[in-house]
Design a protein around this motif. Sequence first.
Motif, PDB file in Angstrom:
ATOM      1  N   LEU A 187     -54.483  15.279  55.250  1.00  0.00           N
ATOM      2  CA  LEU A 187     -54.367  14.497  56.487  1.00  0.00           C
ATOM      3  C   LEU A 187     -53.105  13.659  56.515  1.00  0.00           C
ATOM      4  O   LEU A 187     -52.759  13.115  57.543  1.00  0.00           O
ATOM      5  N   GLY A 188     -52.423  13.513  55.376  1.00  0.00           N
ATOM      6  CA  GLY A 188     -51.178  12.757  55.358  1.00  0.00           C
ATOM      7  C   GLY A 188     -51.438  11.267  55.257  1.00  0.00           C
ATOM      8  O   GLY A 188     -52.570  10.831  55.042  1.00  0.00           O
ATOM      9  N   PRO A 189     -50.382  10.460  55.415  1.00  0.00           N
ATOM     10  CA  PRO A 189     -50.563   9.006  55.260  1.00  0.00           C
ATOM     11  C   PRO A 189     -51.406   8.376  56.355  1.00  0.00           C
ATOM     12  O   PRO A 189     -51.841   7.241  56.203  1.00  0.00           O
ATOM     13  N   GLN A 190     -51.669   9.107  57.450  1.00  0.00           N
ATOM     14  CA  GLN A 190     -52.497   8.524  58.503  1.00  0.00           C
ATOM     15  C   GLN A 190     -53.918   8.273  58.047  1.00  0.00           C
ATOM     16  O   GLN A 190     -54.639   7.511  58.667  1.00  0.00           O
ATOM     17  N   ARG A 191     -54.339   8.944  56.964  1.00  0.00           N
ATOM     18  CA  ARG A 191     -55.733   8.785  56.561  1.00  0.00           C
ATOM     19  C   ARG A 191     -56.018   7.383  56.055  1.00  0.00           C
ATOM     20  O   ARG A 191     -57.151   6.941  56.077  1.00  0.00           O
ATOM     21  N   PHE A 192     -54.961   6.638  55.646  1.00  0.00           N
ATOM     22  CA  PHE A 192     -55.222   5.279  55.168  1.00  0.00           C
ATOM     23  C   PHE A 192     -55.601   4.345  56.308  1.00  0.00           C
ATOM     24  O   PHE A 192     -56.310   3.370  56.118  1.00  0.00           O
ATOM     25  N   TYR A 193     -55.126   4.654  57.559  1.00  0.00           N
ATOM     26  CA  TYR A 193     -55.608   3.896  58.718  1.00  0.00           C
ATOM     27  C   TYR A 193     -57.112   4.057  58.862  1.00  0.00           C
ATOM     28  O   TYR A 193     -57.849   3.111  59.109  1.00  0.00           O
ATOM     29  N   LEU A 194     -57.576   5.310  58.683  1.00  0.00           N
ATOM     30  CA  LEU A 194     -59.010   5.600  58.780  1.00  0.00           C
ATOM     31  C   LEU A 194     -59.780   4.835  57.713  1.00  0.00           C
ATOM     32  O   LEU A 194     -60.830   4.243  57.988  1.00  0.00           O
ATOM     33  N   VAL A 195     -59.216   4.801  56.493  1.00  0.00           N
ATOM     34  CA  VAL A 195     -59.871   4.082  55.393  1.00  0.00           C
ATOM     35  C   VAL A 195     -60.002   2.597  55.736  1.00  0.00           C
ATOM     36  O   VAL A 195     -61.082   2.003  55.621  1.00  0.00           O
ATOM     37  N   GLY A 196     -58.888   2.004  56.204  1.00  0.00           N
ATOM     38  CA  GLY A 196     -58.921   0.575  56.505  1.00  0.00           C
ATOM     39  C   GLY A 196     -59.883   0.253  57.627  1.00  0.00           C
ATOM     40  O   GLY A 196     -60.674  -0.693  57.534  1.00  0.00           O
ATOM     41  N   THR A 197     -59.855   1.077  58.702  1.00  0.00           N
ATOM     42  CA  THR A 197     -60.749   0.820  59.824  1.00  0.00           C
ATOM     43  C   THR A 197     -62.208   0.914  59.394  1.00  0.00           C
ATOM     44  O   THR A 197     -63.023   0.054  59.755  1.00  0.00           O
ATOM     45  N   SER A 198     -62.525   1.942  58.604  1.00  0.00           N
ATOM     46  CA  SER A 198     -63.922   2.102  58.186  1.00  0.00           C
ATOM     47  C   SER A 198     -64.382   0.940  57.329  1.00  0.00           C
ATOM     48  O   SER A 198     -65.489   0.428  57.503  1.00  0.00           O
ATOM     49  N   ILE A 199     -63.511   0.506  56.391  1.00  0.00           N
ATOM     50  CA  ILE A 199     -63.959  -0.546  55.468  1.00  0.00           C
ATOM     51  C   ILE A 199     -64.097  -1.872  56.207  1.00  0.00           C
ATOM     52  O   ILE A 199     -65.057  -2.621  55.992  1.00  0.00           O
ATOM     53  N   VAL A 200     -63.158  -2.157  57.149  1.00  0.00           N
ATOM     54  CA  VAL A 200     -63.279  -3.409  57.910  1.00  0.00           C
ATOM     55  C   VAL A 200     -64.537  -3.392  58.772  1.00  0.00           C
ATOM     56  O   VAL A 200     -65.285  -4.376  58.845  1.00  0.00           O
ATOM     57  N   GLY A 201     -64.809  -2.224  59.397  1.00  0.00           N
ATOM     58  CA  GLY A 201     -66.033  -2.116  60.185  1.00  0.00           C
ATOM     59  C   GLY A 201     -67.277  -2.291  59.335  1.00  0.00           C
ATOM     60  O   GLY A 201     -68.227  -2.956  59.747  1.00  0.00           O
ATOM     61  N   ALA A 202     -67.253  -1.731  58.132  1.00  0.00           N
ATOM     62  CA  ALA A 202     -68.398  -1.876  57.234  1.00  0.00           C
ATOM     63  C   ALA A 202     -68.620  -3.327  56.863  1.00  0.00           C
ATOM     64  O   ALA A 202     -69.757  -3.816  56.862  1.00  0.00           O
ATOM     65  N   ILE A 203     -67.517  -4.058  56.567  1.00  0.00           N
ATOM     66  CA  ILE A 203     -67.664  -5.472  56.191  1.00  0.00           C
ATOM     67  C   ILE A 203     -68.231  -6.275  57.361  1.00  0.00           C
ATOM     68  O   ILE A 203     -69.119  -7.116  57.201  1.00  0.00           O
ATOM     69  N   PHE A 204     -67.739  -5.972  58.593  1.00  0.00           N
ATOM     70  CA  PHE A 204     -68.239  -6.727  59.740  1.00  0.00           C
ATOM     71  C   PHE A 204     -69.712  -6.469  59.974  1.00  0.00           C
ATOM     72  O   PHE A 204     -70.486  -7.402  60.228  1.00  0.00           O
ATOM     73  N   ILE A 205     -70.137  -5.189  59.865  1.00  0.00           N
ATOM     74  CA  ILE A 205     -71.566  -4.906  60.078  1.00  0.00           C
ATOM     75  C   ILE A 205     -72.386  -5.558  58.971  1.00  0.00           C
ATOM     76  O   ILE A 205     -73.460  -6.109  59.213  1.00  0.00           O
ATOM     77  N   LEU A 206     -71.835  -5.557  57.747  1.00  0.00           N
ATOM     78  CA  LEU A 206     -72.537  -6.172  56.620  1.00  0.00           C
ATOM     79  C   LEU A 206     -72.754  -7.664  56.855  1.00  0.00           C
ATOM     80  O   LEU A 206     -73.776  -8.224  56.471  1.00  0.00           O
ATOM     81  N   ILE A 207     -71.793  -8.338  57.497  1.00  0.00           N
ATOM     82  CA  ILE A 207     -71.971  -9.761  57.764  1.00  0.00           C
ATOM     83  C   ILE A 207     -72.868  -9.977  58.980  1.00  0.00           C
ATOM     84  O   ILE A 207     -73.764 -10.811  58.972  1.00  0.00           O
ATOM     85  N   LEU A 208     -72.634  -9.194  60.058  1.00  0.00           N
ATOM     86  CA  LEU A 208     -73.208  -9.571  61.354  1.00  0.00           C
ATOM     87  C   LEU A 208     -74.632  -9.078  61.559  1.00  0.00           C
ATOM     88  O   LEU A 208     -75.419  -9.758  62.207  1.00  0.00           O
ATOM     89  N   ALA A 209     -74.989  -7.900  61.036  1.00  0.00           N
ATOM     90  CA  ALA A 209     -76.321  -7.373  61.333  1.00  0.00           C
ATOM     91  C   ALA A 209     -77.439  -8.227  60.738  1.00  0.00           C
ATOM     92  O   ALA A 209     -78.397  -8.540  61.457  1.00  0.00           O
ATOM     93  N   PRO A 210     -77.344  -8.667  59.487  1.00  0.00           N
ATOM     94  CA  PRO A 210     -78.406  -9.545  58.978  1.00  0.00           C
ATOM     95  C   PRO A 210     -78.468 -10.869  59.716  1.00  0.00           C
ATOM     96  O   PRO A 210     -79.553 -11.423  59.909  1.00  0.00           O
ATOM     97  N   THR A 211     -77.296 -11.382  60.166  1.00  0.00           N
ATOM     98  CA  THR A 211     -77.318 -12.647  60.899  1.00  0.00           C
ATOM     99  C   THR A 211     -78.052 -12.499  62.221  1.00  0.00           C
ATOM    100  O   THR A 211     -78.848 -13.363  62.606  1.00  0.00           O
ATOM    101  N   GLY A 212     -77.793 -11.378  62.920  1.00  0.00           N
ATOM    102  CA  GLY A 212     -78.491 -11.158  64.179  1.00  0.00           C
ATOM    103  C   GLY A 212     -79.983 -11.026  63.970  1.00  0.00           C
ATOM    104  O   GLY A 212     -80.779 -11.609  64.710  1.00  0.00           O
TER     105      GLY A 212
END
Lengths: 270, 87, 126
Positions: free
Chosen positions: C67-92
């Motif tokens: 996929l080339g160097p663009q795959r690191f954008y995918l990695v960053g987006t997924s991990i940031v989304g995971a961290i946000f869901i990890l914080i926000l879903a239990p709070t809700g």
Amino acid sequence: MNRKDIALALSLSLLVLALSLTISLEGLGPIVPRELRPLGASFVQNSYNPWNASLTSLSLNVVTAIVWDYRGLDTLYETLVLFASIAATLVVLRGYSELSGLGIKGLSDVSKSVTVVIAPLIVVYGIATAIHGHLTPGGGFQGGTIAVVAATLIIAVFSLEYLYRRGVSTSRLMLLRILGLLAIILTSLSLASIGMPSNVNAYILQNMAKDDSALSMPGVLFDTPLAGSIFLYNLFEFIIVFSGLTFAAMMLVLRESELESIKEAAEVYE
Amino acid sequence: MQIDVLIIPYVVIIYSSLLSVFMTYLVVRERDLLIATILTLTQGVFYSLLYLLLMAPDLVLTYIPVSVGVTPLLLFLLVKKTERFER
Amino acid sequence: MVVNLLPLVLGLTAVTVGAFFDVVSAIGILKLPNFFTRVHSVTIGAIGGSVLPLIGVALISIALEDLGPQRFYLVGTSIVGAIFILILAPTGAHSLARAAYTMCQAPRKPLIYDALENMKEGASCR
């Protein structure tokens, strides 16, 4: 399980299936039309084109270039409509009393600490959307509405009293809103007012240099395209939308009955 | 089997617009105004999906905070100041 | 096609385990007797069913080097989304359950132990 639940479950699962098919097959790609109409083609060719200095706006985002440069006057009047609607809210709810001194109750500690983490991130994301409006999708209005979500979150999780203690009051927000609108108007008039005394051709809402006027807004900051007045307009629009919508939310959250009882008690005490 | 991939986003567009119409029907039928507000929020999510599929990311960025953040808050405040159940 | 086998297997495992958690949470929503236990099952779906698959997606996109160097954008987006869901879903889920408890909107029928018994707000409706 009645018929409504079954219909909801079936439709939602079909939606998830269709979305995953779309994403996995083509990545939302093919919806872009292959042929452009002449107007669209001219916008795409000219919006970032440093070699055609008389028609370009040096903005990589074509939508923002159209909204704030090629059709700038429309957007100026839209901003005025937002301004007038907030003023109408103020007229309907006039005579409100704004007193601090109620206790901070808010939600539980878990919600509060998570809000402390999340709200600055939302505001930063809104500011980034606003000041990158000429590079990526977004702009002043988008960034302002994103930042307003953080303000409403703080109002809901902490209370209005917390905002008062942080120095955010409705009169200050009103002042910020008026200053933002004034800044937009001054920016749109700036090149004309520079050109007029020295007898140089310049236009209202002018961004880049034209054929018959040499004046121009700053187009490039170091090596980043700044798009001249579009950057400034996005920044000021962010300020207007953020302060205006926060103002409306604060006006609607005021607990009138409790404030009235406090006021009466203070008057009796005096 | 060769699927014409060009047609699938259009199918999703038609489908989510029909679903948003269904959500609007549920909003009109609902007597509890809090649940009606939450259903309005769902309809807003479908609309932002439509904007995303029609390649208008600027509108998506406007519509998600307005329909998910600001409008439900204002409607909740109105429900709190008036009545929860429709008569 | 160049593929790192270890992150690919780990990522596929994470996605599969996430699908299992999703099924468990759906069964829990249908079968559990109580509002509070159903909120618990929804949280299982949010954490196990979205955070784990997002981390799995990040690992899979690390593995696919074509996929080339663009795959690191995918990695960053997924991990940031995971961290946000990890914080926000239990709070809700926490604020939903707390609101239902204090406003007495949900029955607490199969009740074994109530740690919030001495709290002022929710005590009135027993």
